[in-house]
Design a protein around this motif. Structure first.
Motif, PDB file in Angstrom:
ATOM      1  N   THR A   1       0.834  -1.207   0.000  1.00 33.69           N
ATOM      2  CA  THR A   1       0.000   0.000   0.000  1.00 33.69           C
ATOM      3  C   THR A   1       0.862   1.247   0.000  1.00 33.69           C
ATOM      4  OG1 THR A   1      -1.806  -1.153   1.115  1.00 33.69           O
ATOM      5  CG2 THR A   1      -1.790   1.263   1.281  1.00 33.69           C
TER       6      THR A   1
ATOM      7  N   ASP B   1      -4.289  -2.490   3.859  1.00 39.91           N
ATOM      8  CA  ASP B   1      -4.665  -2.066   2.505  1.00 39.91           C
ATOM      9  C   ASP B   1      -5.065  -0.591   2.431  1.00 39.91           C
ATOM     10  OD1 ASP B   1      -4.317  -4.668   1.593  1.00 39.91           O
ATOM     11  OD2 ASP B   1      -6.446  -5.166   1.641  1.00 39.91           O
TER      12      ASP B   1
ATOM     13  N   THR C   1      -7.585   2.858  -0.787  1.00 37.17           N
ATOM     14  CA  THR C   1      -7.433   1.443  -0.499  1.00 37.17           C
ATOM     15  C   THR C   1      -6.694   0.828  -1.680  1.00 37.17           C
ATOM     16  OG1 THR C   1      -9.458   1.370   0.804  1.00 37.17           O
ATOM     17  CG2 THR C   1      -8.622  -0.732  -0.002  1.00 37.17           C
TER      18      THR C   1
END
Length: 142
Positions: A7, A90, A118
């Motif tokens: 992420t 995430d 996300t």
């Protein structure tokens, strides 16, 4: 690589590409069908003065978003500042301040923002932006 590391890497790459200003390359980082929302009043979404401010869901929409921002602002007077990136699995939140000048009116503005992203499989699947929409709207009012 952990979800948090993926992420962070994806968000940092997204911000790098946004700074470079190539809408097609930016859009490559979005999943088709991404959940893209803005915090503007529904009746204000997609107005002629601010067409990029609308809900989106495709890579083509993402490219159009960044292209329209470029068309409606003076690029030499942009200076967005990212102050913090928070990552948890995430999800990421990017906080900062947009500094732009509206091309049609010549009015400069600053708008605080938080961007909730996300990332799944290295692509952005959620893009929810919360910004000082009043500052943006006032800069584009004729």
């Amino acid at each position: 690589m952990t979800a948090t590391a993926t992420t962070r890497a994806t968000v940092e790459e997204l911000l790098r590409r946004i700074a470079e200003g190539d809408p097609g390359r930016i859009a490559e980082l979005y999943a088709d069908g991404a959940d893209w929302k803005v915090n503007w009043p529904e009746e204000e979404l997609g107005r002629a003065a601010t067409p990029w401010i609308r809900h989106k869901g495709s890579r083509a929409d993402a490219a159009a978003h960044y292209r329209e921002i470029g068309e409606h602002h003076v690029p030499e007077e942009a200076g967005t500042v990212v102050e913090r990136i928070l990552v948890d699995g995430d999800d990421a939140v990017v906080m900062g301040e947009i500094r732009q000048t509206a091309r049609p009116t010549g009015r400069a503005y600053r708008a605080r923002f938080a961007l909730h992203l996300t990332v799944q499989d290295g692509l952005v699947t959620r893009h929810h932006v919360y910004e000082d929409s009043l500052s943006v709207a006032e800069a584009f009012r004729g």
